[in-house]
Enzyme design. Structure first.
Site, mmCIF file in Angstrom:
data_model
loop_
_atom_site.group_PDB
_atom_site.id
_atom_site.type_symbol
_atom_site.label_atom_id
_atom_site.label_comp_id
_atom_site.label_asym_id
_atom_site.label_seq_id
_atom_site.Cartn_x
_atom_site.Cartn_y
_atom_site.Cartn_z
ATOM 1 N N ASP A 184 0.864 -1.182 0.000
ATOM 2 C CA ASP A 184 0.000 0.000 0.000
ATOM 3 C C ASP A 184 0.906 1.239 0.000
ATOM 4 O O ASP A 184 2.030 1.169 -0.484
ATOM 5 C CB ASP A 184 -0.956 -0.024 1.196
ATOM 6 C CG ASP A 184 -2.274 0.679 0.889
ATOM 7 O OD1 ASP A 184 -2.244 1.882 0.599
ATOM 8 O OD2 ASP A 184 -3.336 0.031 0.947
ATOM 9 N N HIS A 190 2.208 1.998 -3.158
ATOM 10 C CA HIS A 190 1.288 2.943 -3.789
ATOM 11 C C HIS A 190 1.779 4.376 -3.698
ATOM 12 O O HIS A 190 0.992 5.312 -3.848
ATOM 13 C CB HIS A 190 -0.104 2.819 -3.161
ATOM 14 C CG HIS A 190 -0.762 1.494 -3.398
ATOM 15 N ND1 HIS A 190 -2.040 1.195 -2.938
ATOM 16 C CD2 HIS A 190 -0.333 0.377 -4.040
ATOM 17 C CE1 HIS A 190 -2.355 -0.051 -3.286
ATOM 18 N NE2 HIS A 190 -1.332 -0.567 -3.955
#
Length: 464
Positions: free
Chosen positions: A293, A316
């Site tokens: 993430d 991310h």
């Protein structure tokens, strides 16, 4: 308190005393501190030794025990004086150390050491003096369940030194209702967590069960959670395979995170590296983060946050947000992201907000940024998790300077803003992002206002 100084050219004091942490759990009869006083007439200076400083109230006992010898060396062993000086050491601000092993931790990897960690923390947190340390020794693996370390603490500064491995129980061993956090510090000012050890969250046992049917895990713990910890320092340790977020910091100010290594596979869901919320004056520097993430997420209530010299990937990217979920008010300002390298990440420099949110994200800069095969290098997204509610968090005064690299997708820049006119003062200064194999790239832009300067590629149509 008055102090007496013993010049180092007169006496060299050598003392042997058991681990100070052990003094809290062993009877005094087992303590045998020894002192050696050496008089050196051959040298008029021992520059490498600092003067010995002893409180005035311990001076009489000490001087009464000194034996002056002729030309030779004399050694005295003092039981009571040793104990007195140990107390003086604390009063004078010397660090007191509490090893988890001295409180019963086995460190064999399968014995539950949670109670020993709690006891060592209670002793360190309640110790007198200006500083204290809780030590997790090297070359051992400590199995520790969910635990909360409370403050405030008596010492002016408290350190947790992680030299070994702390490992979490597998998902099936957690008690119901204990999945908010694994290790948590709350209300501890001037806390330092450091050492070259490892926090192993055993996240693989959680990720395999993250689904929607009744046999799956719907919530997983954050590995290291810190709340209301001012003047906080985290450094040098590794966080590996957290069940969910690796490090979250909330409601704290004057925070430094540096020289950290945070790792989890790209497929591990919601394993943010560092999550900052409701914090003021934060520095995240000189670290390597690769997760499933956001490498770093900066959420509502944060201001004056610096991110510098970070390698991010997989993951991310570095995100401001998400902001304004369920129509909530959000505020983020004065965020400085610089000298960051994104490698094979899904996103790079991202700002994300929910439709229908309120508030603002302003004065945010991305400087000296490099992208290597990134899917979405630059992204402002006011439609995060598509909704139908009108309005958005205002995004303004956003600056990109000296941004370069490669994109795995044709669209290298996307400014997707709502019709409310809430994306303003977007400045792009010197940017070049090409395709990963040299192909052309484009920029997508809707409802954004701002300007460009210097060489900017790809061209951004809605900026002047």
């Amino acid at each position: 308190m008055d102090f007496v100084h013993f010049p180092t050219w007169t006496y060299m004091l050598q003392w042997k005393i058991p681990h100070v942490g052990a003094m809290h759990r062993r009877p005094s009869s087992s303590i045998s501190p020894a002192f050696s006083i050496v008089k050196d007439r051959a040298s008029s200076s021992l520059a490498f030794l600092p003067p010995l400083t002893v409180p005035q109230r311990g001076y009489t006992n000490l001087t009464a025990s000194l034996h002056r010898c002729g030309m030779g060396v004399c050694t005295g062993v003092f039981m009571l004086t040793g104990l007195a000086l140990a107390c003086c050491a604390v009063a004078a601000g010397w660090d007191r150390t509490f090893s988890v092993v001295d409180y019963g931790a086995r460190g064999d990897g399968w014995t539950d050491d949670t109670k020993a960690f709690e006891a060592a923390w209670a002793a360190a947190c309640g110790a007198g003096g200006s500083s204290a340390s809780m030590v997790v020794p090297a070359w051992k693996v400590f199995l520790v369940g969910a635990v909360r370390f409370h403050g405030p603490c008596s010492p002016g500064r408290i350190t947790v030194e992680i030299m070994g491995v702390i490992t979490a129980p597998a998902a099936g061993a957690w008690r119901e209702g204990t999945t908010d956090h694994w290790l948590m510090f709350e209300g501890v000012d001037r806390l330092t967590v450091t050492g070259n050890g490892v926090l192993d969250g055993k996240g693989w046992s959680w990720w395999a069960r993250r689904c929607s049917d009744n046999d799956c895990v719907k919530a997983a713990p954050t590995a290291l959670k810190l709340v209301n910890c001012n003047h906080l320092e985290l450094s040098h340790f590794t966080s590996r395979d957290s069940p969910q977020m690796h490090i979250t910091i909330g409601a704290s100010r004057a925070v430094t995170l540096q020289y950290l290594t945070i790792t989890a596979p790209a497929y591990s869901r919601n394993t943010d590296g560092i999550n900052i919320g409701q914090c003021d004056d934060v520095r995240i520097t000189d670290s390597t983060i690769g997760t499933g993430d956001d490498c770093i997420a900066i959420i509502s209530g944060s201001r004056f946050v610096t991110v510098d010299n970070i390698t991010c990937g997989p993951g991310h990217g570095v995100s401001v947000g998400s902001l304004g979920k369920n129509g909530a008010w959000a505020a983020v300002e004065h965020i400085d992201v610089k000298n960051v390298r994104f490698i094979n990440t899904q996103n790079g420099a991202r700002i994300k907000s929910w439709e229908g949110g309120e508030g603002y994200a302003e004065s945010i800069s991305f400087t000296n940024i490099e992208f290597v095969n990134v899917d979405n290098p630059i992204l402002i997204d006011q439609f995060y998790r598509d909704g139908v509610t009108p309005g958005a968090v205002a995004i303004r005064n956003i600056t990109y300077t000296n941004v370069k690299g490669t994109s795995s997708q044709q669209t290298a820049v996307a400014f997707d803003c709502s019709k409310s006119g809430s994306c303003t003062e977007i400045h792009v200064n010197s940017m070049e992002i090409k395709g990963s194999f040299g192909q052309e790239t484009v920029a997508r832009c809707q409802n954004a206002q701002g300007d460009t300067s210097g060489y900017v590629y790809p061209k951004i149509p809605c900026l002047s």
